[in-house]
Design an enzyme around this catalytic site. Structure first.
Site, PDB file in Angstrom:
ATOM      1  CG  ASP A 457      -2.152   0.782   1.144  1.00 15.15           C
ATOM      2  OD1 ASP A 457      -2.272   1.589   0.201  1.00 15.15           O
ATOM      3  OD2 ASP A 457      -3.029   0.622   2.023  1.00 15.15           O
ATOM      4  CG  ASP A 525      -9.612   2.478   0.023  1.00 18.49           C
ATOM      5  OD1 ASP A 525      -9.201   1.310  -0.126  1.00 18.49           O
ATOM      6  OD2 ASP A 525      -8.920   3.374   0.538  1.00 18.49           O
TER       7      ASP A 525
HETATM    8  C1  DGJ Z   1      -5.811   1.935   2.163  1.00 15.78           C
HETATM    9  C2  DGJ Z   1      -6.205   0.705   1.426  1.00 15.78           C
HETATM   10  O1  DGJ Z   1      -6.787   1.033   0.206  1.00 15.78           O
HETATM   11  C3  DGJ Z   1      -7.134  -0.114   2.299  1.00 15.78           C
HETATM   12  O2  DGJ Z   1      -7.551  -1.258   1.606  1.00 15.78           O
HETATM   13  C4  DGJ Z   1      -6.431  -0.473   3.580  1.00 15.78           C
HETATM   14  O3  DGJ Z   1      -5.349  -1.325   3.277  1.00 15.78           O
HETATM   15  C5  DGJ Z   1      -5.942   0.776   4.274  1.00 15.78           C
HETATM   16  N1  DGJ Z   1      -5.160   1.591   3.403  1.00 15.78           N
HETATM   17  C6  DGJ Z   1      -5.120   0.405   5.482  1.00 15.78           C
HETATM   18  O4  DGJ Z   1      -4.532   1.487   6.070  1.00 15.78           O
END
Ligand code: DGJ
Length: 701
Positions: A457, A525
């Site tokens: 990420d 997300d």
């Molecule tokens: C952003 C990601 O897109 C989410 O799926 C998750 O992993 C969060 N970060 C965790 O901080």
């Protein structure tokens, strides 16, 4: 390499032909001496239209020619891809083609190189144009070299290349734009004249624009010729569509961002640009999408099979930062029962990570929640399922041992205050010691060989890059991105059993370069099902289903039309299905239903991940469907979606099948020919009133 010089046997004199799967890209020498020109891009053997190269009293020849690569100072009126300051007080540089282009062939691949030089011996540019008969994409990049012994050269724009598209005057441009949780929203712009510029200055591909456009002539229909241009780059970037008034061609160029990046070349240094990709289809934007997908599956992805696209359970939406091993193990038990293949613990497992204010940088299990390390949890998961972890290696919280030990490792613009976003800073990956540290972190983590899934990420834009006093500080985004690529390449090379999911606050770092180094990407997300469906629709215009992670979560409809539990699964089945819900709150009947839906996904995923996809309608329509046809015609799958406003029957044409072959419909056992299916299959909405999966298996061969 079966290397040879000069034109291919069938090339006309003075032209070089680069074949693709269904067409060819032909270049020749610019009459002006300014380099190479595009002669023809299309079906093989078509007579190219005569090249218009005459200058007028407001243009020079090099301004009219469809140059493969234009340099300011060589071209004067129109836009150029290279803007070089040779430190001589002059604007730009005059470059000339040196010798003749060279074409190398290796199997189905063709690569043309040509060299442009600046006569005073300061600057040289190598142009590279590559094709492969395995797909239809033309790949370009340049290598810019300071060949002087004493000059410093500053490149304020060093784009990767350009495609002169014969669609003008003007163009219709389709792009994918949005923001966090609205990524990949299709948008169109009619550009009768002028320049359309999209990009990112944040050191990441970004949420605002995907680095890809589809271009047609103004007013073209969905089945008319279309071109796609994409930049394979994950740092700051810019893409320009330049519609010069009254000109028959529209120029699309792209490269590293020319506003926030200056590339410096000291004597003897070279800069290799990212790749610019182009594709042409006579069958409209849909044809462009299908050609992108074929390229991405054949040339970028290491596999398209289930080995690197397991059904994932991801903990984020269920447990957030509250990661406790016994709780995770209980989730894992249910996940396994549903048919999940990889259990991935998201954010929250490492030292000090009770929330987003602390812990990033300290990549070992939190000693208070994992007193015995990760081992007991891995034991609870493995070997029933694969085990995976979330990491965000590029960032650090001020409240972390790493930052306390190395406060100088983060990006900081001189004495300007540090910029904190989501309570975190970004590590300066341009420093070799930082890159080496991160490689060590990854190797240490993956020394536990049972960790076979990594979600990488990156949750904030990079700001204030650069290092005061460093002559290369203004290309921090290039340095950062290259270090990220090297680390990802290390994972792929030394840990080939590890599946990598790329992520950046959802789909903030999705591009063709990332697709070449990861297996899947976390698309967004946004998991509200109907909003997600719209994001996926846009995503699929540029990137393939085999890379599109999609989880079923407990998120509701976000004020959109309500949808069933099954609808959520059918949305996720359009990509690489996962589950991100709190399974401990799912009652037994729901779990049983989910088990069946996971099994259905497994039954159709090969077709979804390797087949040709054709969308039917738009996600906002009363009915919308995605039709997938397996490459060998052995199976077709229709994923269908309905809104409460839908009336009458949904009949979806299933194309891409052998018209004479016969197919059995999974839901009622009836048999239809490929020819009949091309006129449409009626979706019964048997799975749920608002979602269905129609499976068609070939019964004769
Ligand atoms: C952003 C990601 O897109 C989410 O799926 C998750 O992993 C969060 N970060 C965790 O901080």
């Amino acid at each position: 390499m079966d290397a040879r010089n000069g034109p291919a046997a069938r090339d006309a004199p003075g032209s070089w032909r680069l074949p693709t799967a269904t067409g060819e890209y032909v270049v020749g020498v610019a009459a002006s001496g300014a380099g190479l020109v595009l002669l023809h891009w299309g079906a093989p053997g078509e007579a190219p239209p005569p090249l218009r190269t005459e200058s007028t009293n407001v243009l020079t020849p090099a301004d009219v020619e469809p140059l493969e690569y234009a340099v300011l100072g060589t071209r004067h009126v129109q836009r150029s891809e290279l803007v070089a300051d040779l430190g001589d007080g002059l604007v730009g540089a005059l470059l000339r083609l040196e010798g003749r282009p060279d074409v190398e062939r290796s199997g189905t691949a063709h690569m043309l190189t040509a060299r442009l030089v600046e006569p005073t011996g300061t600057l040289a540019v190598r142009l590279v144009v590559a094709t492969d008969q395995a797909h239809d994409v033309v790949r370009k990049h340049v290598v810019v070299e300071n060949v002087s012994t004493d000059r410093t050269i500053a490149l304020s724009r060093v784009f990767s290349g350009a495609f002169d598209l014969p669609v003008g005057p003007g163009a219709g441009v389709a792009l994918l734009a949005g923001g966090w949780a609205t990524e990949f929203t299709p948008m169109t712009a009619a550009l009768p004249a002028g320049e359309l510029s999209i990009g990112s200055r944040t050191g990441l591909t970004g949420h605002l624009y995907a680095p890809v456009v589809t271009v047609q002539r103004l007013g073209a229909g969905p089945d008319d010729e279309a071109f796609g241009v994409a930049l394979a780059w994950s740092g700051s970037w810019r893409l320009s569509v330049d519609a010069v008034p009254h000109r028959g061609a529209v120029r699309v160029s792209a490269g590293v961002d020319d506003e926030s990046t200056v590339v410096t070349l000291l004597p003897g240094e070279r800069f290799v640009t990212p790749e610019l990709l182009g594709v042409r289809s006579p069958h409209g934007p849909g044809g462009v999408s299908r050609r992108w997908h074929a390229f991405q599956r054949r040339a970028l992805s290491r596999t398209t099979g289930p080995e690197h696209r397991p059904v994932v359970y991801n903990s984020w939406y269920a447990t957030g930062f509250d990661v406790r091993p016994e709780h995770q193990a209980r989730l894992a038990d249910v996940a396994h029962d549903l048919g999940v293949e990889a259990f991935v613990v998201d954010d929250g497992w490492f030292a000090g990570r009770a929330g987003d204010h602390a812990g990033l940088g300290d990549w070992w299990p939190d000693p208070s929640t994992f007193p015995d390390g990760l081992g007991p949890l891995v034991d609870a998961v493995h070997p029933r399922m694969r085990f995976g972890l979330w990491v965000e290696p590029e960032c650090v919280n001020p409240d972390s041992d790493l930052f306390r030990a190395h406060p100088d490792w983060v990006y900081r613009a001189g004495d300007r205050p540090l910029v904190t976003i989501r309570n975190q800073y970004v590590l300066d990956l341009g420093r070799p010691e930082v890159e080496a540290y991160l490689e060590d972190v990854l190797r240490t983590l993956l020394a536990e060989r049972r960790i076979t899934f990594l979600k990488w990420d990156m949750n904030r834009p990079v700001t204030d890059g650069g290092r005061p006093g460093d002559p290369h500080g203004r290309q921090w985004s290039v340095q950062h991105t290259r270090a990220y690529y090297r680390l990802m390449a290390t994972l792929r090379r030394d840990f080939p059993h590890v599946t990598v999911e790329a992520c950046s606050s959802g789909g903030g770092r999705v591009d063709n370069a990332v697709l070449a180094l990861s297996d899947v990407v976390w698309t967004s997300d946004q998991t509200a099902p109907r909003a997600r469906l719209a994001i996926q629709h846009g995503f699929l215009t540029a990137y393939p289903a085999s890379t599109m992670s999609s989880w079923v979560t407990d998120h509701d409809d976000h004020g959109d039309d309500p949808c069933s539990f099954e609808f959520r699964f059918v949305v996720a089945m359009a990509g690489v299905l996962g589950i991100g819900a709190d399974l401990l709150r799912w009652h037994p009947a729901r779990r049983t239903r989910a088990r069946g839906l996971v099994a259905l996904h497994k039954r159709v995923r090969r077709t979804v991940h390797t087949g040709v996809v054709v969308p039917y309608g738009q996600p906002r329509d009363p009915y919308y469907a995605l039709v997938f046809a397996a490459p060998d015609g052995g199976q077709a799958v229709v994923l269908a979606y309905a809104r409460p406003s839908a009336r009458g029957q949904l009949r979806v044409p299933v194309t891409g099948l052998d018209p004479r072959a016969r197919y059995r419909l999974g839901h009622d056992g009836s048999v239809l020919s490929g020819r009949e299916l091309a006129t449409g299959v009626v979706v019964p909405f048997a799975l749920a009133p608002d979602a269905d999966v129609v499976v068609l298996d070939r019964v004769d061969r």
